[in-house]
Design a protein around this motif. Structure first.
Motif, short mmCIF file in Angstrom:
data_model
loop_
_atom_site.label_atom_id
_atom_site.label_comp_id
_atom_site.label_asym_id
_atom_site.label_seq_id
_atom_site.Cartn_x
_atom_site.Cartn_y
_atom_site.Cartn_z
N VAL A 222 0.86 -1.19 0.00
CA VAL A 222 0.00 0.00 0.00
C VAL A 222 0.89 1.23 0.00
O VAL A 222 1.97 1.25 0.61
N SER A 223 0.44 2.28 -0.67
CA SER A 223 1.26 3.48 -0.79
C SER A 223 1.26 4.26 0.52
O SER A 223 0.45 4.00 1.43
N GLU A 224 2.13 5.24 0.58
CA GLU A 224 2.26 6.04 1.80
C GLU A 224 1.06 6.95 2.04
O GLU A 224 0.97 7.58 3.11
N ARG A 225 0.15 7.01 1.09
CA ARG A 225 -1.09 7.75 1.35
C ARG A 225 -1.93 7.06 2.42
O ARG A 225 -2.80 7.68 3.03
N CYS A 226 -1.69 5.78 2.62
CA CYS A 226 -2.38 5.02 3.67
C CYS A 226 -1.67 5.26 5.00
O CYS A 226 -0.45 5.07 5.10
N PRO A 227 -2.37 5.67 6.03
CA PRO A 227 -1.71 5.95 7.32
C PRO A 227 -1.11 4.71 7.97
O PRO A 227 -0.29 4.83 8.88
N TYR A 228 -1.52 3.50 7.52
CA TYR A 228 -0.97 2.27 8.08
C TYR A 228 0.09 1.66 7.17
O TYR A 228 0.45 0.49 7.34
N ALA A 229 0.61 2.43 6.21
CA ALA A 229 1.53 1.88 5.22
C ALA A 229 2.76 1.26 5.86
O ALA A 229 3.22 0.18 5.44
N ASN A 230 3.33 1.92 6.86
CA ASN A 230 4.53 1.36 7.49
C ASN A 230 4.26 -0.02 8.08
O ASN A 230 5.01 -0.97 7.86
N ASP A 231 3.16 -0.14 8.82
CA ASP A 231 2.84 -1.42 9.46
C ASP A 231 2.55 -2.50 8.42
O ASP A 231 3.07 -3.63 8.52
N ILE A 232 1.74 -2.17 7.42
CA ILE A 232 1.34 -3.18 6.42
C ILE A 232 2.54 -3.64 5.61
O ILE A 232 2.79 -4.85 5.46
N ASN A 233 3.30 -2.70 5.07
CA ASN A 233 4.41 -3.09 4.21
C ASN A 233 5.51 -3.80 4.99
O ASN A 233 6.10 -4.77 4.49
N GLN A 234 5.78 -3.36 6.21
CA GLN A 234 6.82 -4.03 6.98
C GLN A 234 6.40 -5.43 7.39
O GLN A 234 7.21 -6.37 7.36
N ASP A 235 5.11 -5.61 7.75
CA ASP A 235 4.63 -6.95 8.07
C ASP A 235 4.76 -7.87 6.87
O ASP A 235 5.14 -9.05 7.00
N LEU A 236 4.46 -7.35 5.67
CA LEU A 236 4.58 -8.15 4.46
C LEU A 236 6.03 -8.56 4.20
O LEU A 236 6.33 -9.73 3.98
N PHE A 237 6.94 -7.62 4.27
CA PHE A 237 8.34 -7.94 3.98
C PHE A 237 8.95 -8.88 5.02
O PHE A 237 9.83 -9.68 4.70
N ARG A 238 8.48 -8.79 6.24
CA ARG A 238 9.01 -9.71 7.27
C ARG A 238 8.70 -11.17 6.94
O ARG A 238 9.39 -12.08 7.41
N LEU A 239 7.68 -11.40 6.12
CA LEU A 239 7.37 -12.77 5.72
C LEU A 239 8.51 -13.41 4.95
O LEU A 239 8.60 -14.63 4.85
N GLY A 240 9.40 -12.58 4.39
CA GLY A 240 10.52 -13.11 3.62
C GLY A 240 11.73 -13.47 4.44
O GLY A 240 12.76 -13.89 3.89
N LYS A 241 11.66 -13.37 5.75
CA LYS A 241 12.85 -13.53 6.60
C LYS A 241 13.45 -14.93 6.53
O LYS A 241 14.66 -15.11 6.77
N ASP A 242 12.65 -15.95 6.19
CA ASP A 242 13.14 -17.32 6.20
C ASP A 242 13.82 -17.72 4.90
O ASP A 242 14.31 -18.86 4.80
#
Length: 421
Positions: free
Chosen positions: A191-211
């Motif tokens: 989601v773009s930065e126009r969304c106030p939850y962009a940091n939480d959503i995008n970081q949660d998504l990328f953390r899925l790649g940790k393994d």
């Protein structure tokens, strides 16, 4: 790591904007799958290099559709020709699948919409991350089917994507860490930065790649209207803090492109991506060409001298007055650039008075005579063929190459100096 871009050369611009830069075989297909109990056909575009394979293979995933408010956009297929041709020039096959409901695929496009779909994508984390999970289930279903194709080398697989597709490539590779040897993320986010939850959503998504237990590569650009570099650096930091591996690269896009479009500008990221693929033990460099440009319409290859059929280019020492533009030298440079990184094939048509083999020559499938005429670096030789006359007219209207200067036709220049035509 910061990289400065440069403006695209006029020759490349002419070739890639006036005619498609499709240098490899392209196939379109509908692949039947079962996803969430639903039988659907997924649209794919596949690029392959010459030969039968098996080839190292990149599966590259598309992004979203802007705000998600215009359903007419959902049907458009993502077809990044510059990126696909970059990989096929290095011996890779490239598969571009469209997820459910997108790009001609069956099913409903439903990746995190608001309850009122006319409002486009939802911003609430529960809606957005449900869309992520749906997209990942698409990748779960389609990836093994695509990799089962006979041209795929299963030991040399890369997963990549642009925008939402880049984020999915990272996340899915953590979900299935044994499939890919490399992960390539262009301008990824959900989601773009126009969304106030962009940091939480995008970081949660990328953390899925940790393994994913190998390095990834993240390629981002300045002036991205969806994901600023500051935001994307935070996403990368969250990924690394969770245990993910990778390198983050930043680029200044060329004039006319935003930071979100850098997948279309290989001159920016070639060095970084070649270094990454080399580190991963994967093909990274195009094979050297076996052809040498002698002048603007002559090649030497395998002991044979070829004159390009259907065109006439300026002689090496021909200049255009009054400014003295070096037409012959520029034409020779243009032809050299066209063949220096591509396999060249020639089909002989005749032998000329100088003993040269007159031939239709192609570099990775591109008709070199047509490309030279379109770039304004040669004129159509209507005595041999009228095939390139329309291309010459287009180059003239665009004032390309010779047509931007006061140049004599090559045969007129030779006649003035008493040279044989």
């Amino acid at each position: 790591m910061i990289h400065a871009g440069r403006k695209l050369g006029f020759l490349l611009l002419a070739l890639c904007l006036v005619v498609p830069c499709s240098l490899s075989a392209q196939e379109r297909a509908m692949t039947p799958l079962t996803i969430d109990g639903e039988h659907v056909k997924i649209a794919t575009i596949t690029y392959k290099p010459p030969g039968n394979g098996p080839f190292p293979t990149l599966i590259f995933h598309h992004g979203s559709t802007g705000s998600g408010r215009d359903p007419a956009i959902f049907a458009g297929r993502y077809d990044p020709k510059a990126l696909a041709n970059w990989f096929t020039a290095r011996g890779w096959a490239v598969i571009l699948p469209s997820r459910r409901g997108h790009g001609g695929s069956d099913g409903v496009y439903d990746e995190g919409f608001a309850p009122d779909r006319s409002q486009g994508y939802g911003c609430e984390p529960t809606l957005a991350l449900a869309g992520v999970e749906r997209a990942l289930r698409d990748l779960d279903a389609l990836t093994p089917v695509l990799l089962a194709q006979p041209f795929v080398d299963r030991a040399r697989v890369a997963i990549g994507g642009h925008s939402r597709g880049g984020a999915l490539a990272v996340a899915w590779s953590g979900r299935q860490p044994k499939v890919a040897q490399a992960v390539v993320n262009f301008a990824g986010g959900w989601v773009s930065e126009r969304c106030p939850y962009a940091n939480d959503i995008n970081q949660d998504l990328f953390r899925l790649g940790k393994d994913f237990d190998r390095p990834t590569i993240w390629l981002y650009g300045y002036k991205d209207p969806f994901y600023s570099l500051r935001h994307s650096r935070k996403n990368f930091a969250a990924f690394r803090a969770a245990g993910g591996q990778g390198a983050f690269h930043e680029f200044v896009p060329p004039e006319g492109l935003s930071g979100h479009q850098i997948d279309a500008a290989p001159e920016l990221w070639t060095a970084a991506l070649e270094a990454y693929l080399t580190e991963r033990g994967l093909p990274a460099k195009p094979p050297p060409s076996t052809a040498q440009a002698i002048d603007g319409n002559t090649l030497k290859m395998g002991g044979t001298t070829y004159r390009l059929w259907g065109i006439d280019a300026p002689e090496l020492d021909q200049r255009c007055y009054p400014e003295g533009w070096r037409a012959g030298l520029e034409a020779a440079r243009a032809l050299s650039a066209m063949v220096e990184r591509w396999p060249v094939t020639c089909v002989a048509k005749s032998i000329d008075a100088n003993g040269r083999t007159v031939a239709l020559c192609r570099a990775a499938g591109r008709d070199l005579g047509a490309a030279m005429v379109l770039a304004g670096m040669a004129l159509a030789s209507t005595g041999e063929s009228s095939d390139y006359a329309e291309l010459e007219a287009r180059a003239m209207r665009a004032r390309m190459g010779m047509h931007a200067h006061a140049c004599l036709a090559p045969w007129e220049w030779r006649e003035q100096r008493g040279f044989a035509n």
